[in-house]
Scaffold this active site. Structure first.
Site, PDB file in Angstrom:
ATOM      1  N   ARG A 177      28.285 -13.070  10.454  1.00 57.75           N
ATOM      2  CA  ARG A 177      28.856 -12.211   9.413  1.00 57.75           C
ATOM      3  C   ARG A 177      29.980 -11.322   9.946  1.00 57.75           C
ATOM      4  O   ARG A 177      30.134 -10.165   9.542  1.00 57.75           O
ATOM      5  CB  ARG A 177      27.770 -11.351   8.750  1.00 57.75           C
ATOM      6  CG  ARG A 177      26.638 -12.158   8.125  1.00 57.75           C
ATOM      7  CD  ARG A 177      27.132 -13.068   7.018  1.00 57.75           C
ATOM      8  NE  ARG A 177      26.034 -13.892   6.507  1.00 57.75           N
ATOM      9  CZ  ARG A 177      25.783 -15.149   6.899  1.00 57.75           C
ATOM     10  NH1 ARG A 177      26.551 -15.733   7.807  1.00 57.75           N
ATOM     11  NH2 ARG A 177      24.781 -15.824   6.392  1.00 57.75           N
ATOM     12  N   SER A 227      22.426 -11.280  -0.475  1.00 55.13           N
ATOM     13  CA  SER A 227      21.559 -10.688   0.545  1.00 55.13           C
ATOM     14  C   SER A 227      22.083  -9.312   0.917  1.00 55.13           C
ATOM     15  O   SER A 227      23.235  -9.171   1.325  1.00 55.13           O
ATOM     16  CB  SER A 227      21.510 -11.581   1.791  1.00 55.13           C
ATOM     17  OG  SER A 227      20.927 -12.827   1.500  1.00 55.13           O
ATOM     18  N   GLU A 297      24.485  -5.813   4.832  1.00 56.83           N
ATOM     19  CA  GLU A 297      25.522  -6.839   4.811  1.00 56.83           C
ATOM     20  C   GLU A 297      26.561  -6.501   3.758  1.00 56.83           C
ATOM     21  O   GLU A 297      27.723  -6.882   3.866  1.00 56.83           O
ATOM     22  CB  GLU A 297      24.877  -8.201   4.515  1.00 56.83           C
ATOM     23  CG  GLU A 297      25.833  -9.369   4.580  1.00 56.83           C
ATOM     24  CD  GLU A 297      25.124 -10.698   4.474  1.00 56.83           C
ATOM     25  OE1 GLU A 297      25.636 -11.583   3.761  1.00 56.83           O
ATOM     26  OE2 GLU A 297      24.061 -10.862   5.107  1.00 56.83           O
TER      27      GLU A 297
END
Length: 303
Positions: A177, A227, A297
């Site tokens: 990420r 998420s 995130e």
């Protein structure tokens, strides 16, 4: 000053592509967020460059987004210019031998469908990721054992200094990420992929299977940003949240999904403050009970 800036933005991107005091709730999948001073949707590389140059010269805060599918914007909104690389900046072109080039605003689903129609496999994992390929490149988006870095050959970027450069995959710094572009503030303009010729029926079958798995496990019927937390090393965020007794925890209209504890959802009427409080409550509970720090995130703007 505001009228002057509006006129300059109109000249840079076209008056039809500039909105004033635009509610960000209309442009994020959480469906929350206050107004942006200016909301600009450029339709060319030249327009992107002109907007960035204007913001730099006028010392205006610049926020760059795709679809807003991984974004939480504060209720007070954002000062400065929000530039969305979206549907007006979303062409997808097929090259030779499995090469695909997509502008940053192209939805992952569009790239996947284009690849399917051309009999090219390898991008099925991203078909259900509800964002743009530019955002996927910034975050090295992934799902179901696939990641952008596994199929991308490079990206075209506008650097912080205003230079347009081609960054090969070997220099993109893709990790979990993250990417070099995320760390140095470059704006992704286009992404090049190397895909593999395959039977369209096989590709379609894999996409349908992943879509079923996503639908079975994720709360796709409620606004969210996917998420909410990154996967902590050695753990699964959803399992930690569930074991901490936080599944179903709610503040106002924000709730830890009862279908998947890794998602915070807007059950109706949530504010950005509600969502932020749920995130912080979850972090505190997991840290207290398991000593694990959950890192969001979701990008948070304006807090």
């Amino acid at each position: 000053m505001n009228e002057e800036i509006s006129q300059l933005l109109n000249a840079a991107a076209g008056a039809a592509n500039v909105l004033v005091d635009e509610p960000m709730s209309a442009h994020t999948t959480f469906r929350v967020g206050g107004p942006a001073d200016w909301f600009v949707t450029p339709d060319s590389v030249d327009a992107v460059h002109a907007v960035v140059d204007l913001c730099r010269k006028r010392d205006l805060p610049l926020w760059v987004m795709g679809r807003g599918s991984n974004l939480l914007v504060a209720d007070a909104g954002l000062r400065g210019v929000v530039m969305q690389l979206g549907s007006k900046f979303s062409s997808v072109e097929l090259g030779y031998d499995g090469l695909v080039s997509a502008q940053a605003g192209a939805m992952n689903s569009l790239v996947a469908r284009t690849a399917l129609d051309a009999g090219l496999g390898g991008f099925e994992f991203a078909a259900g990721i509800p964002g743009t390929i530019g955002g996927a490149a910034i975050m090295n988006a992934g799902a179901y054992d696939g990641e952008l870095c596994l199929v991308a050959t490079g990206v075209t970027c506008l650097t912080d200094s205003g230079e347009i450069v081609n960054v090969p995959a070997s220099e993109a710094g893709w990790g979990y990420r993250t990417s070099k572009m995320a760390s140095d503030g470059s704006i992704v303009l286009a992404v090049d992929l190397q895909l593999t010729p395959d039977d369209p029926a096989e590709i379609r079958g894999r996409m349908a299977d992943l879509a079923r798995r996503r639908s079975d496990k994720q709360p796709l019927d409620l606004p969210s940003a996917g998420s909410t937390f990154k996967r902590p090393e050695g753990h699964f965020a959803g399992k930690l949240i569930q074991d901490a007794g936080m599944q179903g925890h709610a503040v106002g209209g924000a709730q830890v999904s009862t279908k998947h504890a890794g998602f915070v959802v807007n059950t109706g009427g949530a504010t950005a403050a509600d969502i932020m409080q749920v995130i912080e409550d979850v972090q505190a509970a997991v840290l207290t009970q398991f000593g694990v720090e959950l890192e969001p995130e979701v990008r948070r703007w304006g807090f």
